[in-house]
Design a protein around this motif. Structure first.
Motif, PDB file in Angstrom:
ATOM      1  N   ASN A  34      23.673  15.886   0.322  1.00 52.87           N
ATOM      2  CA  ASN A  34      24.138  17.285   0.267  1.00 52.87           C
ATOM      3  C   ASN A  34      25.659  17.363   0.357  1.00 52.87           C
ATOM      4  N   LEU A  35      26.321  16.473  -0.385  1.00 49.39           N
ATOM      5  CA  LEU A  35      27.781  16.415  -0.395  1.00 49.39           C
ATOM      6  C   LEU A  35      28.357  17.620  -1.152  1.00 49.39           C
ATOM      7  N   THR A  36      29.391  18.229  -0.608  1.00 52.97           N
ATOM      8  CA  THR A  36      30.091  19.314  -1.298  1.00 52.97           C
ATOM      9  C   THR A  36      31.530  18.896  -1.571  1.00 52.97           C
ATOM     10  N   THR A  70      32.725  32.111 -10.521  1.00 52.68           N
ATOM     11  CA  THR A  70      31.501  32.919 -10.422  1.00 52.68           C
ATOM     12  C   THR A  70      30.299  32.128  -9.942  1.00 52.68           C
ATOM     13  N   ALA A  71      30.381  30.805  -9.959  1.00 56.31           N
ATOM     14  CA  ALA A  71      29.219  30.003  -9.550  1.00 56.31           C
ATOM     15  C   ALA A  71      29.665  28.626  -9.104  1.00 56.31           C
ATOM     16  N   ASN A  72      28.813  27.975  -8.349  1.00 58.79           N
ATOM     17  CA  ASN A  72      28.977  26.569  -7.995  1.00 58.79           C
ATOM     18  C   ASN A  72      28.034  25.731  -8.856  1.00 58.79           C
ATOM     19  N   TYR A  73      28.299  24.426  -8.970  1.00 59.34           N
ATOM     20  CA  TYR A  73      27.551  23.591  -9.905  1.00 59.34           C
ATOM     21  C   TYR A  73      27.089  22.303  -9.230  1.00 59.34           C
ATOM     22  N   VAL A 101      32.096  22.938  -5.578  1.00 59.69           N
ATOM     23  CA  VAL A 101      32.105  24.251  -4.918  1.00 59.69           C
ATOM     24  C   VAL A 101      33.365  25.015  -5.320  1.00 59.69           C
ATOM     25  N   TYR A 102      33.163  25.998  -6.191  1.00 63.52           N
ATOM     26  CA  TYR A 102      34.260  26.899  -6.561  1.00 63.52           C
ATOM     27  C   TYR A 102      34.455  27.981  -5.493  1.00 63.52           C
ATOM     28  N   ASP A 103      33.335  28.423  -4.911  1.00 59.51           N
ATOM     29  CA  ASP A 103      33.381  29.511  -3.920  1.00 59.51           C
ATOM     30  C   ASP A 103      32.340  29.195  -2.841  1.00 59.51           C
ATOM     31  N   ASP A 104      32.799  28.901  -1.624  1.00 62.83           N
ATOM     32  CA  ASP A 104      31.860  28.507  -0.571  1.00 62.83           C
ATOM     33  C   ASP A 104      31.006  29.656  -0.060  1.00 62.83           C
ATOM     34  N   LYS A 105      31.262  30.877  -0.542  1.00 61.42           N
ATOM     35  CA  LYS A 105      30.428  32.009  -0.147  1.00 61.42           C
ATOM     36  C   LYS A 105      29.267  32.213  -1.116  1.00 61.42           C
ATOM     37  N   LYS A 106      29.261  31.484  -2.213  1.00 58.34           N
ATOM     38  CA  LYS A 106      28.188  31.592  -3.192  1.00 58.34           C
ATOM     39  C   LYS A 106      27.166  30.478  -2.969  1.00 58.34           C
ATOM     40  N   PRO A 107      25.942  30.678  -3.423  1.00 63.32           N
ATOM     41  CA  PRO A 107      24.879  29.691  -3.152  1.00 63.32           C
ATOM     42  C   PRO A 107      25.120  28.364  -3.858  1.00 63.32           C
TER      43      PRO A 107
END
Length: 622
Positions: free
Chosen positions: A203-205, A273-276, A303-309
């Motif tokens: 679960n590496l980010t 707009t999203a993470n991948y 992770v583009y935005d840590d507030k997105k899923p």
């Protein structure tokens, strides 16, 4: 025109000296103090186990340096129950073959409680790694990336990220290896790992920013599984493999075998707009069987935005990995000239007379000699040029300086093998398709070699096919050539290249701590492979492989089969006798059925025992 220093003012001279000193000081001395100990870790969240750490910590530190630096690694082995070594994978160790690290090749093992220093210069840039090269030990955790920076890196990027990928086992190697090389495993089925890890975790980010270019430097530090790697929503631009820069090559998915490295550029999107997800998937074609419940994937996220899923990765129907054979070296180094020598190695997996599975080049399975091969070079004088002094089972080839060498490897096995050469990279000039079924004894069967071949130090041989690897023997030293699947190293799929041995004698002086490690471990450090210092061609007492498998049934197998046949005959005789006894028909039929059932079971048990005995003795089944 000659210029006198006397013509400069004192201030000018001071400035010149400062500039000269600045130029010299660019080459730094990078020192690592590694106290190697056991720690406990649970990287996949499924099982806590003993793991080999450094300075009381695991994961291990990523080693770094810059081209031109000198590296000093002070090792203190405090494992308590195991010797160890360090190998710096992919580094040529120019002029310092004694620092390469394989046990019984360039050094003795470092016994528990002993210290040892590695000292070498960084002459290469790129992506490498370091690991133990002793007793199949590195899957216990003693492995990590080694990144060497280059001020003249040919491509632009904003940030870099080091990404290791590895399979992971829950049992220690000292437990797994004896179960693997065992009579109970005559087919040689390799142990299947329990998990996959990114940077020794799951679960590496990876936090990223939009509109930037990232250099990812990927290292497969695993023991067994090749890895398919892809980044959802992003393409990869390959720029380096195994420390060799390449022309840019676009890829949606790459395959990184055990010990291979690949660096690529990823340009991020101009929105948040999203993470991948990005995924590594173990090559399960290497496994004899897939255990129930095995998750052969590991997922990380850009992770583009840590507030997105963090989205689950999409399922894929098939692997469509980039063909690394088509890569072109950035420096455009042309194909080396026709070889002065061709070394042909046929891969065979089989069983020896002790009933255990081994791996072979030309029917020779590697067995470590009593004396490290480099020490034999250093202590046998002119005889060091004679391959006989290194023993049959080190499978040594003595190469002359600056020869062009082709290594032709034919795979009689049904599995893939990532082959690695120490001390060099090679030009990969030919590779057959998977299951092609055609083999070569020299390179003359193919003439359409690439004009600018890909170079690297680890290359995958496909099942039932061949590869041709070409290199110049311009680095005197003792260098292993082996499959980098650790199980196959343990089985003996190794050859030794003794390159310009008389030149080695002129350029190498063994440090005192080399000798001290041998003495502490009660290992001979002089003489031929049998530690004979008087007659170098007398190999009596050298280490040898188990005897070959005998042909046909063994004596014990015949005895077991005979007793099973006797048991079946006696059972039939009892049934006939009961048929002749005068008793009630119902009782007679019941008793006949009972005796028949009993003897069928006894015959089956006897036959099973005979088969088991035969497998144990010969490793063969019908």
């Amino acid at each position: 025109m000659a210029i006198s220093l006397l013509s400069f003012s004192p201030l000018s001279l001071l400035l010149l000296l400062l500039l000269a000193f600045a130029g010299i000081s660019e080459a730094a001395v990078v020192t690592y103090d590694f106290n190697i100990t056991w720690v406990r870790a649970n990287p996949d969240g499924l099982f806590e186990r003993p793991t080999i750490g450094i300075n009381g910590k695991w994961p291990l530190p990523v080693m770094t340096g810059t081209v031109g630096d000198q590296v000093i690694v002070n090792v203190d082995n405090q494992l308590g129950n195991q010797s160890t070594t360090l190998h710096f994978h992919g580094l040529f160790m120019n002029g310092s073959t004694e620092m390469d690290g394989p046990v019984q090749v360039s050094q003795c093992g470092i016994p528990p409680g002993s210290q040892f220093t590695y000292k070498f210069n960084l002459t290469q840039a790129g992506t490498y790694w370091y690991h133990s090269h002793d007793k199949g030990q590195y899957p216990d955790g003693l492995r990590a990336p080694f990144i060497i920076s280059d001020p003249d890196f040919p491509y632009e990027y904003d940030e870099q990220f080091v990404l290791s990928v590895s399979d992971w086992y829950h049992e220690e190697m000292q437990v797994v290896i004896p179960k693997f090389i065992n009579k109970a495993n005559p087919t040689g089925a390799e142990p299947v790992p329990q998990s996959v890890l990114f940077n020794d975790t799951q679960n590496l980010t990876v936090p990223i920013q939009p509109g930037k270019t990232y250099l990812f430097q990927v290292v497969n530090i695993g023991a067994f599984a090749g890895q398919y790697i892809w980044f959802e929503g992003h393409n990869m631009t390959i720029v380096e493999v195994d420390g060799v820069y390449t022309e840019k090559a676009e890829a949606e998915m790459i395959y990184v075998a055990a010990a291979q490295r690949c660096s690529f550029l990823i340009t991020t999107k101009n929105e948040t707009t999203a993470n991948y997800a990005f995924v590594s998937s173990m090559d399960t074609d290497l496994f004899d069987k897939i255990p129930p419940g095995l998750n052969w994937n590991v997922t990380g996220w850009l992770v583009y935005d840590d507030k997105k899923p963090l989205p689950a990765p999409a399922l894929i129907d098939e692997y469509n990995d980039f063909d690394d054979f088509t890569l072109v070296a950035y420096d455009k180094m042309p194909l080396l000239p026709e070889p002065d020598r061709v070394v042909t190695l046929d891969v065979v997996m089989g069983v020896l007379g002790n009933g255990k599975p081994y791996a072979f080049f030309q029917n020779i399975t590697y067995v470590p000699p009593k004396v490290p091969t480099l020490y034999t070079v250093m202590t046998t004088g002119e005889d060091a040029a004679n391959p006989l002094v290194y023993g049959e089972f080190s499978h040594s080839f003595v190469l002359e300086k600056d020869q062009t060498i082709d290594i032709v490897v034919n795979n009689n096995d049904t599995g893939k093998h990532p082959f690695h050469l120490h001390g060099h990279n090679f030009q990969a000039i030919a590779r057959s398709a998977e299951n092609a079924g055609n083999f070569v004894s020299t390179n003359t069967s193919q003439t359409n070699f690439p004009e600018i071949p890909m170079r690297r130090d680890t290359f995958v041989l496909y099942p039932q096919g061949y590869i041709v690897l070409r290199f110049k023997a311009d680095n005197p030293g003792v260098w292993l050539f082996h499959c980098h699947i650790e199980w196959h190293v343990d089985q003996g799929l190794i050859a030794t290249m003794v390159e310009a041995p008389l030149e080695i004698q002129k350029m190498v002086t063994l440090p005192q701590d080399h000798i001290d490690a041998c003495v502490a471990g009660n290992t001979p450090y002089a003489g031929n492979a049998a530690a004979n210092t008087v007659n170098h061609l007398d190999l009596r007492g050298a280490t040898v492989a188990p005897k070959p498998l005998p042909g046909g049934f063994t004596a014990r197998g015949i005895v077991a089969l005979t007793f099973s046949c006797i048991s079946a005959i006696l059972g039939m005789a009892v049934i006939v006798w009961y048929g002749m006894v005068d008793m009630g028909e119902a009782s007679k039929q019941s008793e006949i059925r009972r005796i028949a059932k009993m003897n069928r079971e006894e015959a089956a048990a006897a036959a099973a025992a005979a088969a088991a005995t035969e497998i144990n003795e010969t490793g063969k089944t019908d």
